[in-house]
Design an enzyme around this catalytic site. Structure first.
Site, short mmCIF file in Angstrom:
data_model
loop_
_atom_site.label_atom_id
_atom_site.label_comp_id
_atom_site.label_asym_id
_atom_site.label_seq_id
_atom_site.Cartn_x
_atom_site.Cartn_y
_atom_site.Cartn_z
N GLN A 96 0.61 -0.93 0.23
CA GLN A 96 -0.47 -0.20 -0.55
C GLN A 96 0.59 1.18 -0.06
OE1 GLN A 96 -2.15 -0.30 3.27
NE2 GLN A 96 -3.95 -2.25 2.44
N HIS A 160 -1.19 -0.20 5.94
CA HIS A 160 -1.01 0.60 6.81
C HIS A 160 -0.51 1.66 7.10
CE1 HIS A 160 -3.66 -2.38 8.60
NE2 HIS A 160 -3.71 -2.18 7.61
N GLU A 253 -14.94 3.35 10.36
CA GLU A 253 -15.80 4.21 10.85
C GLU A 253 -15.23 5.53 11.09
OE1 GLU A 253 -14.14 2.66 14.20
OE2 GLU A 253 -12.50 4.05 14.83
N TYR A 263 -8.96 6.91 20.54
CA TYR A 263 -10.16 5.96 19.72
C TYR A 263 -9.89 4.38 20.07
CZ TYR A 263 -11.17 10.89 18.65
OH TYR A 263 -11.31 12.03 19.44
N TYR A 274 -10.19 -10.80 9.77
CA TYR A 274 -10.58 -11.36 8.28
C TYR A 274 -10.59 -13.06 8.35
CZ TYR A 274 -8.56 -7.06 7.07
OH TYR A 274 -8.62 -5.30 6.20
#
Length: 387
Positions: A96, A160, A253, A263, A274
Site C-alpha cells: 500500500q 497501513h 468508522e 479512539y 479477517y
C-alpha cells in the site's frame, strides 16, 4: 453521542440491528443497511493515470495529482497532463506504500510550498514521511524538497500507512498515520503508529500539543488509537477535524478528532479479524475512556478519501460528506446535521471503480480519483443538473 449499553456491546457487529442499537440509550450511528444508489452526472477529466492517490487544486486552475508508484503530475485544462515533475522524493512503492497525499501550504500564493506524504524505507521496513518543496515558477518540479516529519519507528512491511494531510485555520498541519499493521502500537504513546500528529507548517513542534512534556509520550501526538486512516477533512461549519479509517473485517468508522483522545484500536472495535475470529486485543465495541466513532459500518466499504461539500453550485448537496469506497467501488454521500448522519446514498455504483480520493473543486463540482492503472479523474454533479 453516547456509547452503547452492555447488551449491545455483546452483540455481533454484522448482525446488529437498529432495534437493538436503540434499546435503552441513544446509539452510535451505524450503517445498518445498504443505502440506496442514486444517479449522478459524471464527466471524465483525464485518464491514463497510474494508481492516482490524491489531488490538490492550484490557484491558477491546475490540479496536482500523486501517483502511488512515485510520480507527481500537473493537469492543466487546457494543456493536458504533464510529465512527472522533478524534485519528488524516492518512495517505497510496495504493498500500500508509495507516493500518497498532496496538500498546498495555506500561504501557497506567496511561498509556493507543496506538501507530500509518502512511504519511506530503511531497507527492511517502511514508515510514513512528509516533506515539502517549492513549486517552480514554470511548475516543472519541486525545488529544495525537505523532509519535515518521519514516522518512528519504521515498522511496516507494506501495509497501513494512513497518510492524509490537513491544515487547520491556524496553519497547523495534521498528519494521519496508520499503525503499520502492528495493532498494539496504536496504543503505545512512545511510537507514532496509529496516531494523528500535529505540527507547525515547517515541521516544528507546537508547545500546546496534548502530550508535550509527558514522559514516555511522543510530543507530536494529537490523538491515538487509530487503525489505518484513509480520509481526513476539516468540517467547514464547525472547524472540527473529521477522520475516517479502515476497520478490519467490519468496523470502518468516522471520528471527530480531539486533542489527547484515544479512539480505541485495537482494544475497542466493531470489526473482527479477517479470519472470522475476534481481534485478540479487543475487549468490546466501545470502552470507558475511549472515544466512540460518530458513524460506523458493520460491513466495510473500505472507505478512503473524504470531503465536505459547502459550495453553492449544487444546493441539494450542501451539508454532505463525500467518502470514497475502495471495496464497494462507489462514492458514498452522507448528509450530516452536526455529528449526526441523517441521510445516505451511493453514487457511481454502475461504474464499479475503486474511489481513492474525493475533493470539492473550486468550481463547486465534486472530483474523484479512481485507484487503477489506468486510473481516472472524474468530475461529478447531481444527475438533474445540466451545468
Amino acid at each position: 453521542m453516547q456509547s452503547r449499553t452492555a447488551a449491545s456491546t455483546r452483540a455481533i457487529p454484522f448482525l446488529l440491528s437498529l432495534t437493538l442499537a436503540c434499546a435503552a440509550a441513544p446509539a452510535i450511528a451505524q450503517a445498518s443497511q445498504e443505502p440506496p444508489s442514486a444517479p449522478a452526472r459524471v464527466m471524465p477529466v483525464v485518464g491514463g493515470l497510474d494508481h492516482p492517490w490524491s489531488m490538490a487544486f492550484l490557484p491558477d486552475g491546475g490540479i496536482l495529482i500523486t501517483e502511488r508508484p512515485g510520480n507527481l503530475r500537473l493537469l492543466r485544462t487546457p494543456g493536458g497532463l504533464s510529465k512527472p515533475l522533478t524534485g519528488v522524493p524516492k518512495v517505497a512503492a510496495r504493498g500500500q506504500g508509495g507516493l500518497l497525499d498532496v496538500a498546498l501550504s495555506p500561504n501557497f500564493a506567496t511561498d509556493r510550498y507543496v506538501y507530500l506524504s509518502y512511504a519511506e524505507s530503511d531497507g527492511d521496513k517502511s514508515g510514513t514521511a512528509v516533506g515539502r518543496g517549492r513549486l517552480a515558477d514554470d511548475a516543472s518540479g519541486l525545488e529544495d524538497f525537505k523532509v519535515i516529519f518521519r514516522q518512528e519507528p519504521k515498522l511496516s512491511s507494506g501495509l497501513h500507512f494512513g497518510s492524509r494531510l490537513v491544515f487547520d485555520g491556524k496553519g497547523y498541519l495534521y498528519i494521519a498515520l496508520g499503525e503499520n499493521n502492528q495493532r498494539p502500537t496504536a496504543q503505545d504513546l512512545d511510537k507514532l503508529q496509529g496516531k494523528v500528529v500535529r505540527l507547525k507548517a515547517d515541521g516544528a513542534l507546537p508547545d500546546d500539543n496534548p502530550f508535550v512534556g509527558k514522559q514516555g509520550a511522543r510530543p507530536e501526538i494529537w490523538s491515538y488509537g487509530h487503525r489505518n486512516p484513509q480520509g481526513m477533512a476539516l468540517n467547514p461549519w464547525t472547524g472540527e477535524l473529521w477522520e475516517n479509517e479502515h476497520g478490519p473485517r467490519g468496523g470502518d468508522e468516522i471520528n471527530v478528532v480531539q486533542p489527547g483522545k484515544n479512539y480505541g484500536w485495537p482494544l475497542a472495535t466493531y470489526g473482527i479479524n479477517y479470519s472470522g475470529l475476534k481481534i485478540p486485543e479487543a475487549k468490546g465495541e466501545t470502552l470507558p475512556g475511549m472515544e466512540p466513532p460518530v458513524y460506523w459500518w458493520p460491513k466495510s466499504p473500505a472507505i478512503s478519501g473524504m470531503a465536505f461539500y459547502d459550495a453553492d453550485r449544487f444546493p441539494a448537496w450542501r451539508n454532505s460528506l463525500f467518502i470514497g469506497a475502495l471495496g464497494n467501488q462507489n462514492l458514498i454521500r452522507l448528509t450530516v446535521d452536526g455529528k449526526n448522519v441523517v441521510e445516505k446514498e451511493r453514487l457511481l455504483v454502475d461504474r464499479k471503480r475503486r474511489i481513492r480520493d474525493v475533493r470539492q473543486g473550486p468550481d463547486g463540482y465534486v472530483y474523484v480519483l479512481t485507484d487503477a492503472s489506468p486510473g481516472e479523474l472524474l468530475r461529478v454533479a447531481p444527475a438533474e443538473t445540466g451545468g
